[in-house]
Structure formats: C-alpha cells, structure tokens
Write a protein that holds these residues in place. Structure first.
Motif, short mmCIF file in Angstrom:
data_model
loop_
_atom_site.label_atom_id
_atom_site.label_comp_id
_atom_site.label_asym_id
_atom_site.label_seq_id
_atom_site.Cartn_x
_atom_site.Cartn_y
_atom_site.Cartn_z
N LEU A 166 -2.63 4.68 -3.24
CA LEU A 166 -4.18 5.25 -2.98
C LEU A 166 -3.67 6.76 -3.72
O LEU A 166 -2.98 7.74 -4.00
CB LEU A 166 -3.94 5.40 -1.56
CG LEU A 166 -4.99 6.08 -0.28
CD1 LEU A 166 -6.17 4.87 -0.46
CD2 LEU A 166 -4.08 6.23 0.83
N GLN B 239 -3.13 7.84 8.20
CA GLN B 239 -1.87 7.62 7.11
C GLN B 239 -1.60 6.72 7.48
O GLN B 239 -1.41 5.12 6.76
CB GLN B 239 -0.32 8.33 7.09
CG GLN B 239 0.54 7.46 5.54
CD GLN B 239 0.78 8.39 5.38
OE1 GLN B 239 0.80 9.84 5.13
NE2 GLN B 239 2.66 8.38 4.46
N VAL C 74 8.46 3.90 -0.50
CA VAL C 74 7.89 5.29 -1.20
C VAL C 74 9.20 6.82 -1.29
O VAL C 74 10.10 5.79 -1.18
CB VAL C 74 7.08 6.11 0.60
CG1 VAL C 74 6.14 5.82 0.44
CG2 VAL C 74 7.96 5.36 1.48
N GLN D 219 -6.46 13.12 2.33
CA GLN D 219 -4.38 14.10 2.79
C GLN D 219 -4.67 15.47 2.43
O GLN D 219 -4.31 16.47 3.08
CB GLN D 219 -3.70 13.25 2.56
CG GLN D 219 -2.98 13.26 3.93
CD GLN D 219 -1.29 12.38 3.35
OE1 GLN D 219 -0.13 12.77 3.19
NE2 GLN D 219 -1.99 11.34 4.19
N ASP E 286 -4.42 4.75 6.30
CA ASP E 286 -4.39 4.30 5.11
C ASP E 286 -3.38 2.68 4.65
O ASP E 286 -3.96 1.64 4.14
CB ASP E 286 -3.36 4.88 4.19
CG ASP E 286 -4.23 6.08 3.76
OD1 ASP E 286 -5.48 6.29 4.05
OD2 ASP E 286 -2.96 7.48 4.03
N ILE E 287 -2.34 2.73 5.12
CA ILE E 287 -1.68 1.10 5.18
C ILE E 287 -2.10 0.68 5.99
O ILE E 287 -2.36 -0.81 5.48
CB ILE E 287 -0.05 1.59 6.09
CG1 ILE E 287 0.56 2.70 5.62
CG2 ILE E 287 0.38 0.50 6.18
CD1 ILE E 287 1.71 3.44 6.04
N VAL F 174 5.66 -0.75 1.67
CA VAL F 174 5.46 0.75 1.45
C VAL F 174 6.71 1.67 0.77
O VAL F 174 7.03 1.61 1.34
CB VAL F 174 4.90 1.06 2.61
CG1 VAL F 174 4.45 2.64 2.07
CG2 VAL F 174 3.80 0.54 3.25
N ALA G 227 -4.26 9.85 -2.45
CA ALA G 227 -4.78 10.66 -1.34
C ALA G 227 -5.48 12.19 -1.26
O ALA G 227 -4.38 12.55 -0.72
CB ALA G 227 -3.57 10.66 -0.40
N LEU H 211 0.75 -0.90 0.37
CA LEU H 211 -0.09 0.58 0.20
C LEU H 211 0.92 1.59 0.40
O LEU H 211 1.51 1.70 1.02
CB LEU H 211 -1.07 -0.13 1.21
CG LEU H 211 -2.10 1.63 0.95
CD1 LEU H 211 -3.22 0.72 1.41
CD2 LEU H 211 -1.15 2.05 1.81
N THR H 212 0.55 1.93 -1.12
CA THR H 212 1.24 3.92 -0.87
C THR H 212 0.39 4.45 -1.56
O THR H 212 -0.76 3.77 -2.26
CB THR H 212 2.53 2.81 -1.64
OG1 THR H 212 3.90 4.64 -1.52
CG2 THR H 212 2.45 2.72 -3.33
N GLY H 213 1.06 5.80 -1.53
CA GLY H 213 -0.22 6.53 -1.90
C GLY H 213 0.32 8.38 -2.80
O GLY H 213 2.17 8.55 -2.01
N MET H 214 -0.47 8.79 -2.85
CA MET H 214 0.22 10.26 -3.04
C MET H 214 -0.75 11.63 -3.04
O MET H 214 -1.98 10.93 -3.08
CB MET H 214 0.31 10.60 -5.55
CG MET H 214 2.04 9.89 -5.01
SD MET H 214 2.81 10.29 -6.68
CE MET H 214 4.03 9.53 -6.44
N ARG H 215 -0.91 12.33 -2.49
CA ARG H 215 -1.83 13.77 -2.42
C ARG H 215 -1.97 13.70 -3.64
O ARG H 215 -1.20 14.80 -4.66
CB ARG H 215 -0.76 14.70 -1.80
CG ARG H 215 -1.08 14.73 -0.58
CD ARG H 215 -0.02 15.50 0.55
NE ARG H 215 0.11 15.25 1.40
CZ ARG H 215 0.35 16.49 2.98
NH1 ARG H 215 0.64 17.36 2.35
NH2 ARG H 215 1.26 15.78 3.28
N GLN I 54 8.71 10.08 3.23
CA GLN I 54 7.31 9.44 4.17
C GLN I 54 7.78 8.71 5.31
O GLN I 54 7.20 8.21 5.90
CB GLN I 54 7.20 8.53 2.52
CG GLN I 54 6.46 9.78 1.83
CD GLN I 54 5.53 10.57 2.57
OE1 GLN I 54 4.35 10.13 3.59
NE2 GLN I 54 5.67 11.94 2.21
N1 TRP Z 1 1.54 11.61 2.45
C1 TRP Z 1 2.00 10.87 1.32
C2 TRP Z 1 2.19 11.96 0.27
O1 TRP Z 1 2.36 12.92 0.55
C3 TRP Z 1 1.03 10.64 1.04
C4 TRP Z 1 -0.09 9.41 1.49
C5 TRP Z 1 -1.33 9.41 2.27
C6 TRP Z 1 0.40 8.32 1.75
N2 TRP Z 1 -1.40 8.04 2.76
C7 TRP Z 1 0.16 7.06 2.38
C8 TRP Z 1 2.05 7.36 1.26
C9 TRP Z 1 0.52 6.24 2.21
C10 TRP Z 1 1.92 6.09 1.67
C11 TRP Z 1 1.44 5.58 1.95
O2 TRP Z 1 2.25 12.19 -0.79
#
Ligand code: TRP
Length: 345
Positions: free
Chosen positions: A50, A144, A165, A55, A147-148, A163, A52, A16-20, A169
């Motif tokens: 994800l 966050q 990143v 966030q 999220d994970i 994760v 986000a 699980l990972t993501g971007m705003r 992060q």
């Molecule tokens: N904080 C990360 C960013 O600024 C985005 C993010 C949200 C994220 N939830 C996450 C990254 C969970 C890794 C896992 O882009």
C-alpha cells in the motif's frame, strides 16, 4: 466431493502492508521491512503493498505535491529493491484509490474508542512536538486497520493475513487485531481474520550519526537512490566508537553503528566475526572497515540501480492503477460482507 469443491476450499494467504508516502526510502526501510516483503512474495502470498497517501495527508495536508511526488519515488524504490509488480501475486495499491476502504474505515471508527488511541505508544511518540494534531491523525490507527482488513480473508482455519512491518508498527497491528475480534463478536460474524504481524531480525536501524533511528528528516539516512559518491561520503563520516582515538586502541563492538551495519548487510557472517575480534584487540582501523562496508553496500546497490534505471523509462504508475483496481474488487466484497453483518441495507 468433486475436484472443483476441493479447489474452492484452498486457503487464502494474503499479505497487506504499506508505507507512508512522505519521501524517499532508505536502508532502514530495506532491512526493517522491504526484505520481509520480498520473502513474502517468494513464499507465494498474494501481496498487497500500500502506498499510504491518505495517511501521509494526516500530517502533511498542506503538502499535496510532495505526497504525489513521493508516491512515484516510493514505487521506484520498491521496484529497485526487487518487488516486481508484473508478477501475478504483487499488487501496488494506492490507498486513496480504493473507495470501499473509506467505508470500512468509517464503520470501524464506531467500535473504536478514544482511550485506546491515547494509550497507543506509537501515537504518543509521534504526538510529541505536535501542537494541534488533525482529526485524521488521531484516527489513523483505525484507518490503518481498514487498510489491512480491506483484503481480509474470512476467519476460517487455514486462511492467513500477514503484515510484515518494522518494529514501530507493532502497536498498530495489535490494535488492529483487537478491532477485528471486537467487530466479529459484536456482529456475530467471521468477516475479519485478525492479522498477524511479522517483524524481522532488525526491526529498526540506527542512523549514520549513531544517535537515532535512521530517518531522512534527521539527515542520518543512506537513501536507496543515493549515488555511489554519496554512499562513500556518508559511510566515511559515520559515527563509530567515540572512545577510540587510534586504530591500535581496543574498540567496542556493541552498539557501534559500523558493526550494526555489518551485521545487517554482510552476507559472510564469519568475515564479520573476524572484524569484531580484530576491532576488540585494536588490530583493525575504522577506515579500512568503512571501505569494506562501502564495498558490501555497493554490491547490494548495483542491481538496485539497474532496476531503477530501467523502470525510470516506463510509466510506473500504470502498475499502481492495476494493483489498485485489483484490491478494490476484494475490498468491495469485504465491505459487502461487513454491511450485511451490521444489518445495513
Ligand atoms: N503506518 C505505516 C507507516 O508509517 C504505513 C501503513 C499504512 C501501513 N497502512 C498500513 C503499514 C497497513 C502496514 C499495514 O509507514
């Protein structure tokens, strides 16, 4: 033991990972994170990526249209770099669309504390210049973690929760590990598998101004959807060795953005070493090196542009709807296990 029982014990390997979703993505996102994501897909992890948007609201509650547009743009950027949401192990997930995630987040808030947030280096850095941060902002590291862990496998040997990143992060992920262990201990459970961070060789990329981390708001970024002429202009205007006036002056390679980019994007390392040697001797000019860098970047951008063009003609949000409901099924199960451990009804 029958065959079926053996199958049941297969390890769960999730990412699980993501971007705003606060804008379009650039080369820093690509080398810092997206390349690792592509590796994870190829390595067969079940991958939850994800978007986000919650966030994004922690700092941009006043700009909902921008966030909505960015969700769409980021999906196109992801598809452009080669993340394929039609693969069975690739799920694009909208953060606001998983309701169990909010509940998981709220329960995690109860075991987190203010001192930890105050000491978090990423939060400290982001808070500089913020006059009156929202409560959502102050608690986002805990959100966050939710999220994970909304897709957390149980704490059983063999299971994985990875994760991938960018470097910035890492404090959040270390904190997420603390929260998982604390929850398991407090409620005598194995609900959460503390996540493992994975940072690439280039955790952060300098901008074309050579000053700062690449960022769209600082105007020093090469975006993934920049057209060829814009890429040329940005590379030609790039900062190099400020002390080198003529191509025959010996140049400095270390910390020189031109060479940081060569190291990040050129596949032929021998070629790069040769340029470094010539540069140090004052036998190669900035302009010819910049031309070569443009070629290398363009080679990378061509397939990205092709994939983007195809995707633009389709309803990409459809992939997000599907991925979000797939994540929700898992998050509901995790929440149920969490509530059981907490003696909630
Ligand atoms: N904080 C990360 C960013 O600024 C985005 C993010 C949200 C994220 N939830 C996450 C990254 C969970 C890794 C896992 O882009």
């Amino acid at each position: 033991m029958g065959r079926k029982d053996v199958r049941k014990m297969d390890p769960v390997r999730r990412v699980l990972t993501g971007m705003r979703t606060t804008g379009q993505l650039h080369l820093g996102h690509y080398v810092g994170a997206l390349k690792l994501w592509l590796d994870a897909v190829n390595e067969g992890y079940d991958c939850f990526f994800l978007l986000a948007d919650v966030q994004a609201l922690t700092t941009h509650a006043d700009r909902p249209e921008m966030i909505r547009q960015s969700v769409h743009d980021v999906v196109l950027d992801w598809i452009a770099v080669g993340l394929d949401p039609t693969l069975p192990n690739v799920h694009f997930v909208l953060q606001s669309g998983v309701s169990a995630r909010f509940e998981i987040s709220q329960y995690l808030l109860m075991i987190a504390n203010l001192g930890e947030i105050r000491r978090n280096p990423t939060i400290k850095a982001e808070m500089k210049g913020m006059k009156n941060p929202s409560m959502g902002f102050l608690t986002y590291p805990i959100d966050q973690a939710a999220d994970i862990y909304m897709v957390s496998p149980e704490l059983v040997p063999g299971n994985e929760l990875l994760v991938p990143v960018g470097e910035d992060q890492v404090p959040h992920l270390e904190y997420s590990r603390v929260l998982a262990r604390r929850f398991n201990k407090a409620y005598k459970t194995k609900v959460f598998l503390p996540c493992r961070a994975k940072v690439g060789e280039i955790g952060r990329l300098v901008g074309v101004d050579g000053q700062d981390k690449m960022s769209k708001s600082k105007g020093n970024a090469i975006c993934l959807n920049d057209p060829p002429e814009v890429v040329i202009k940005k590379v030609m205007g790039m900062f190099t060795d400020p002390n080198r006036l003529k191509a025959t002056d010996p140049g400095t390679v270390e910390g020189n953005p031109l060479f940081i980019y060569f190291d990040a994007f050129a596949s032929d390392k021998g070629e790069v070493e040769e340029y470094k040697r010539l540069y140090r001797l004052g036998q190669i000019g900035d302009v010819s090196l910049k031309r070569r860098l443009i070629e290398i970047l363009n080679e990378m951008f061509v397939p990205m542009r092709e994939r983007r063009e195809v995707a633009e003609k389709t309803d990409v949000i459809e992939h997000v709807r599907r991925g979000t409901s797939e994540a929700s099924v898992i998050a509901d199960e995790v929440l149920a296990r969490m509530k059981e451990a907490m003696f909630l009804f």
